[in-house]
Design a protein around this motif. Structure first.
Motif, PDB file in Angstrom:
ATOM      1  N   ALA A  88       0.836  -1.203   0.000  1.00 31.16           N
ATOM      2  CA  ALA A  88       0.000   0.000   0.000  1.00 31.16           C
ATOM      3  C   ALA A  88       0.868   1.250   0.000  1.00 31.16           C
ATOM      4  CB  ALA A  88      -0.922  -0.013   1.229  1.00 31.16           C
ATOM      5  N   ALA A  89       1.898   1.242   0.871  1.00 32.64           N
ATOM      6  CA  ALA A  89       2.764   2.413   0.959  1.00 32.64           C
ATOM      7  C   ALA A  89       3.585   2.583  -0.320  1.00 32.64           C
ATOM      8  CB  ALA A  89       3.683   2.272   2.168  1.00 32.64           C
ATOM      9  N   ALA A  92       1.401   4.056  -2.955  1.00 32.66           N
ATOM     10  CA  ALA A  92       1.143   5.476  -2.712  1.00 32.66           C
ATOM     11  C   ALA A  92       2.360   6.309  -3.105  1.00 32.66           C
ATOM     12  CB  ALA A  92       0.790   5.699  -1.242  1.00 32.66           C
ATOM     13  N   PHE A  93       3.554   5.830  -2.744  1.00 29.02           N
ATOM     14  CA  PHE A  93       4.756   6.598  -3.053  1.00 29.02           C
ATOM     15  C   PHE A  93       5.032   6.629  -4.552  1.00 29.02           C
ATOM     16  CE2 PHE A  93       6.292   6.023   1.449  1.00 29.02           C
ATOM     17  CZ  PHE A  93       6.343   7.386   1.710  1.00 29.02           C
ATOM     18  N   PHE A  95       2.723   5.935  -7.292  1.00 28.03           N
ATOM     19  CA  PHE A  95       1.713   6.345  -8.269  1.00 28.03           C
ATOM     20  C   PHE A  95       0.888   7.553  -7.839  1.00 28.03           C
ATOM     21  CE2 PHE A  95       2.163   1.858  -9.745  1.00 28.03           C
ATOM     22  CZ  PHE A  95       2.541   2.164 -11.047  1.00 28.03           C
ATOM     23  N   LEU A  96       0.906   7.920  -6.566  1.00 26.36           N
ATOM     24  CA  LEU A  96       0.048   9.007  -6.115  1.00 26.36           C
ATOM     25  C   LEU A  96       0.872  10.258  -5.850  1.00 26.36           C
ATOM     26  CD1 LEU A  96      -2.278   7.063  -3.660  1.00 26.36           C
ATOM     27  CD2 LEU A  96      -2.569   7.449  -6.108  1.00 26.36           C
ATOM     28  N   ARG A 171      -7.520   4.613 -14.344  1.00 26.38           N
ATOM     29  CA  ARG A 171      -7.961   5.886 -13.783  1.00 26.38           C
ATOM     30  C   ARG A 171      -8.948   6.575 -14.729  1.00 26.38           C
ATOM     31  NH1 ARG A 171      -4.543   7.345  -9.522  1.00 26.38           N
ATOM     32  NH2 ARG A 171      -6.082   8.932  -9.029  1.00 26.38           N
ATOM     33  N   PRO A 177      -8.124   5.908  -6.733  1.00 26.33           N
ATOM     34  CA  PRO A 177      -6.776   5.425  -6.404  1.00 26.33           C
ATOM     35  C   PRO A 177      -6.796   4.112  -5.634  1.00 26.33           C
ATOM     36  CG  PRO A 177      -7.113   7.694  -5.630  1.00 26.33           C
ATOM     37  CD  PRO A 177      -8.401   7.257  -6.245  1.00 26.33           C
ATOM     38  N   LEU A 178      -7.767   3.952  -4.719  1.00 28.75           N
ATOM     39  CA  LEU A 178      -7.805   2.725  -3.919  1.00 28.75           C
ATOM     40  C   LEU A 178      -8.218   1.533  -4.767  1.00 28.75           C
ATOM     41  CD1 LEU A 178      -9.425   4.017  -0.607  1.00 28.75           C
ATOM     42  CD2 LEU A 178      -7.023   3.610  -1.116  1.00 28.75           C
ATOM     43  N   PHE A 181      -5.367   0.442  -6.909  1.00 24.15           N
ATOM     44  CA  PHE A 181      -4.397  -0.319  -6.116  1.00 24.15           C
ATOM     45  C   PHE A 181      -4.875  -1.754  -5.913  1.00 24.15           C
ATOM     46  CE2 PHE A 181      -3.367  -1.713  -1.690  1.00 24.15           C
ATOM     47  CZ  PHE A 181      -2.055  -2.069  -1.942  1.00 24.15           C
TER      48      PHE A 181
END
Lengths: 273, 320
Positions: A88-89, A92-93, A95-96, A171, A177-178, A181
């Motif tokens: 998850a982290a 996030a780092f 793609f977000l 997207r 975003p969730l 993922f």
């Protein structure tokens, strides 16, 4: 190389290979022969008696069985924790976009150089104040927290080769975003997540320092092993059995997954280029 | 929300007319930039909390504690740099620094050097040497604590120790207390620690040699190169990235070494095998001098940072 391989590499490697397993053979021999026979050297063959007496006695003399269960629970929980939180982290780092993203990433992935000695004193005081000494959380939190430094790096490294078109397409199709993922990125990065899990499992199973300091009653195998010493009586046979019991699971995991381990160790330190 | 998005898309207009399809990308980027925050923080929250408790807080607190004199449960007393002054005037700690240097450099040179050479030897016959490579890898999969116990059977002080018995073949009655003699304890500890450390460099360097294109070797052999020349001019330089990684991992591991020292020597005899990583444990956890131990930890931390600065720069550059 070219043509038939020469013979000398095999000979050189055989010599080193057999030297390398001498300590392992020694401990196995000590564990299956009576102490009287091995006390003058485990390799002596003037008389050879096979006995499993040490294997039977050690379970009564030391709480190896509960320690085995404790070790398995701790290693499993820490491994699952790392495998759930890391992807998850890393996603996030990678793609977000969010504020302080780069700064946070730099801080987290560079923490891998911290020696674990740094956490001992502050956490010892913190756990004492919170009454967490002897609670599994006292070791699980640092196990998982310390692992992020290399686990996030490893999974994020893997995501760098992930086709970003796929993520963009999902997207545009309206996935948040969730959802992206959960349905797109996670199912396709499982191999790197498992590599992370293997490393974490080995590390937690073998940990000695943190459980020795933060746990009192339910301690894992390496701590029990450190307590099996024969200051007043010789018990090399019991030590050997305890050492074998402690290492047999991680050794099997290591030998089965050594390819992933090698790949993980390589990417982990940025040798990808 | 819509009012803020609209002007941005207009701004992006001129640039996108030149490249068809670019507009979509810019729109997407705009939407990503605003809509990602909540999701990102949600995904990161547990990681940040655990990382904060397990890494950030202890790091700051260790540095803070290193300025205090703490005795048991009494109120901590601020002593400024007092702990550090005491550390560097303490002959035991100066000896510890020297021991750390010898231990760290020797285990790294021994394990990486041997692993590198063996990786190249096995590269000449990859399939035939596989079982022997596994035998050496296996030592790497064994925990340091267990490895310590394995070495006791070899280093025992009487002739029941394999090392003494082997020397005894040439010199009857030879009995050296390897772990009990301050002159030899550190060196046998280094050998025992390196035993487990050879597997990783062997693995990494073998992988880098395998990745070298075969045509390079074929060309060299056609030009009449010997195995030695191939090793020196092709394998050694091209496996350097693997060596660099292995050296780095080994240095860090040796600096923080604890388990194997705890099992084999407990820092003794007469503190001859005490590295900084062990010193801080002894001072803070067995003598309960928490401030003094914290100062030793900060010294260890500085040593680790000095070693790892190149890797940190490399990693930081890669953090996009």
């Amino acid at each position: 190389m070219i043509g038939r391989p020469p013979r000398w590499p095999s000979i050189v490697m055989a010599v080193f290979g057999f030297i390398w397993i001498i300590p392992i053979v020694g401990i196995v021999m000590t564990s299956i022969r009576p102490l009287a026979e091995t006390s003058r050297g485990w390799w002596r063959t003037d008389s050879f008696t096979l006995t499993l007496s040490a294997w039977q006695r050690v379970w009564e003399a030391y709480p190896l069985a509960p320690a085995f269960v404790t070790t398995a629970i701790l290693a499993a929980l820490a491994t699952v924790g790392t495998m759930l939180l890391t992807p998850a982290a890393a996603y996030a780092f990678h793609f977000l976009k969010f504020p302080f993203r780069r700064l946070l990433l730099i801080i987290i992935i560079n923490a891998f150089v911290l020696p674990q000695q740094v956490v001992i004193i502050p956490l010892f005081q913190l756990w004492r104040e919170l009454g967490l000494i002897d609670n599994f959380l006292a070791v699980l939190i640092p196990y998982v927290g310390l692992s992020f430094a290399w686990s996030i790096f490893l999974v994020k490294n893997f995501l760098e080769d992930f086709p970003s078109e796929v993520v963009e397409a999902s997207r545009i199709d309206g996935a948040g975003p969730l959802q992206t993922f959960w349905h797109i990125v996670l199912p396709n990065s499982l191999s790197s997540v498992f590599a992370t899990g293997i490393l974490q499992f080995l590390w937690t199973w073998n940990a000695l320092l943190l459980p020795m300091l933060y746990l009192r009653s339910n301690v894992p195998l390496p701590v029990i092993l450190a307590r099996v010493n024969g200051t007043y009586e010789l018990n090399w046979d019991l030590q050997s059995v305890a050492a074998i019991v402690t290492t047999v699971v991680p050794l099997a995991v290591f030998l089965i997954f050594q390819r992933q381990f090698a790949a993980g160790a390589e990417t982990r330190t940025g040798a990808k280029d | 929300m819509q009012e803020t998005v609209a002007p941005r898309t207009v701004d992006a207009g001129p640039g996108t007319t030149a490249r068809p399809g670019g507009e979509r990308g810019n729109l997407l980027a705009t939407r990503l930039r605003t809509g990602d925050w909540p999701a990102a923080w949600l995904l990161l929250a547990p990681v940040l909390v655990l990382f904060g408790i397990a890494v950030v807080f202890p790091l700051i607190d260790t540095i803070r504690l290193s300025f205090f004199d703490i005795k048991g449960l009494a109120k901590p007393k601020f002593v400024g740099l007092g702990n550090y002054v005491k550390l560097f005037t303490d002959p035991a700690f100066r000896n510890t620094l020297l021991t750390t240097l010898i231990f760290t450099v020797s285990t790294t040179v021994l394990s990486v050097g041997l692993g590198w050479i063996l990786a190249m030897v096995s590269a000449f016959a990859p399939r035939q040497t596989l079982p022997f490579r596994v035998m050496i890898f296996a030592a790497f999969g064994i925990s340091e604590a267990v490895a310590g116990y394995m070495w006791i059977g070899i280093l025992r002080p009487d002739d029941g120790g394999l090392l003494n018995a082997a020397i005894g073949l040439f010199q009857p009655g030879f009995a050296q207390p390897w772990l009990g003699d301050p002159r030899t304890a550190l060196w046998v500890l280094i050998v025992a620690a390196s035993w487990g450390g050879v597997g990783l460099p062997l693995m990494l360097c073998f992988a880098s040699v395998q990745a070298i294109p075969r045509t390079l070797f074929e060309a060299a052999y056609i030009d009449g190169a010997s195995h030695g020349q191939v090793m020196r001019s092709i394998m050694m330089p091209l496996s350097l990235p693997g060596v660099r990684v292995a050296i780095f991992i080994n240095l860090l591991g040796a600096l923080r070494a604890f388990d194997i020292i705890y099992i084999l020597t407990g820092g003794g005899p007469v503190r001859s095998t005490e590295t900084v990583g062990y010193f801080m444990y002894r001072e803070s956890m067995t003598q309960f001098k928490l401030g003094y131990g914290a100062a030793a930890t900060v010294v260890l931390l500085v040593a680790v940072l000095v070693v790892s600065i190149p890797a940190i720069i490399q990693r930081t550059a890669g953090a996009r």
